[in-house]
Design an enzyme around this catalytic site. Sequence first.
Site, mmCIF file in Angstrom:
data_model
loop_
_atom_site.group_PDB
_atom_site.id
_atom_site.type_symbol
_atom_site.label_atom_id
_atom_site.label_comp_id
_atom_site.label_asym_id
_atom_site.label_seq_id
_atom_site.Cartn_x
_atom_site.Cartn_y
_atom_site.Cartn_z
ATOM 1 N N GLU A 63 0.819 -1.209 0.000
ATOM 2 C CA GLU A 63 0.000 0.000 0.000
ATOM 3 C C GLU A 63 0.853 1.259 0.000
ATOM 4 O OE1 GLU A 63 -3.164 2.796 0.391
ATOM 5 O OE2 GLU A 63 -2.891 0.842 -0.558
ATOM 6 N N HIS A 104 2.460 2.009 -3.352
ATOM 7 C CA HIS A 104 1.463 2.622 -4.227
ATOM 8 C C HIS A 104 1.337 4.113 -3.938
ATOM 9 C CE1 HIS A 104 -2.994 3.002 -5.532
ATOM 10 N NE2 HIS A 104 -2.207 3.194 -6.571
ATOM 11 N N HIS A 147 -12.150 5.848 -8.232
ATOM 12 C CA HIS A 147 -10.699 5.985 -8.161
ATOM 13 C C HIS A 147 -10.040 5.336 -9.385
ATOM 14 C CE1 HIS A 147 -7.041 7.031 -6.248
ATOM 15 N NE2 HIS A 147 -6.703 5.827 -5.849
ATOM 16 N N HIS A 158 -21.308 -7.194 -16.627
ATOM 17 C CA HIS A 158 -20.006 -6.941 -17.240
ATOM 18 C C HIS A 158 -19.844 -7.748 -18.528
ATOM 19 C CE1 HIS A 158 -15.946 -5.569 -17.406
ATOM 20 N NE2 HIS A 158 -15.394 -6.736 -17.165
ATOM 21 N N HIS A 218 -5.441 -8.652 -17.096
ATOM 22 C CA HIS A 218 -6.736 -8.154 -17.546
ATOM 23 C C HIS A 218 -6.822 -6.641 -17.351
ATOM 24 C CE1 HIS A 218 -10.719 -8.755 -19.005
ATOM 25 N NE2 HIS A 218 -11.329 -8.420 -17.885
#
Length: 342
Positions: free
Chosen positions: A74, A77, A139, A249, A307
């Site tokens: 985290e 990032h 986000h 989706h 992906h």
Amino acid sequence: MTERRLRLLKWLSLLGTLATLGVILIGAWTRLVDAGLGCPDWPGCYGRLVVPDGATAAAHTPEAPLEAFKAWVEMVHRYVASALGLLVLTLVGLGWRWRRRADYPWRLSLALLGLILVQGSFGAFTVTLKLWPQVVTLHLLGGIGVLLLFLWLHLRLRELAAASRPPSRRRLSPLWGLAAALLVGQLALGGWVSSNYAGIACQGFPTCNGQWWPATDWSEGFHLTQTVGPNYLHGQLHADARTAIHFGHRLGALALGLGLLLLTWREWRRPGLRPYLVGLLGAYAGQFVLGVANVLWWLPLGLALAHTAGALALVLTLALGAWRASRVGISRQASHEEVAHA
């Protein structure tokens, strides 16, 4: 405008484009390894700018035991995202003196700065609202928006460096807008799948849980005012609601594919666009295969990350194709070819 500074701005914008790709992929990896709440506070981690030891973490937030690996994921990032913000500030600062020039993309630079600030806020809300799906999805979309603004800024600066005056442009076909809208919708659906942990809610392909039209709860799956407060790590929705999200989706992917085929058919007569159209269909096909593989193999980390990378490739290919299509030279080339064949 000095050539040296313009060249610097051009390369910094390219660096920003590549760095944004990295930030988005690191963010996806953070989510996939369940490290989104690796640090329970923001902007620090247990009150520190680096991951502390277990005793310090326990003293700061005893209800959230430290998992060092997730905390470091985290924080990495956050570090990279912060560096990206500094890069945007540098671009704005270097371009300040040309803000009144009609041919300089000053407003685009300001839009990029504004969006990166909003992204920072979403980063904070992602933690403080405990992975609330609405914020997580926004986000992701905001990160893609930053990527596109960096790319567009780079293309504008490269064009400015290569010509003494801005080239004339042509109006895009409405099909480009349709393809963009379908892609944005599909990206939003993908973010909603991810943030609600619905990636394997449909098992099997082409059917979903053994049915062509499975049991779903659309109202709950797309209830966009979910309660703020619970911890949304691993999701809060029941099975039928997650199935609705996943199935939606899949339907979105079908609509996007049809839209891209229609766009390719309409624009194929423009030879200068054909490489972009082939790339667009190739990126879509790759995404389709990766999506199916993720379902059949139960969302392995590497394929899930691929992906996300495939979605970014699709975004960039469509954006570059739209940029190329907006240049008048293609229209003239196509017109000459049509006259020659008449």
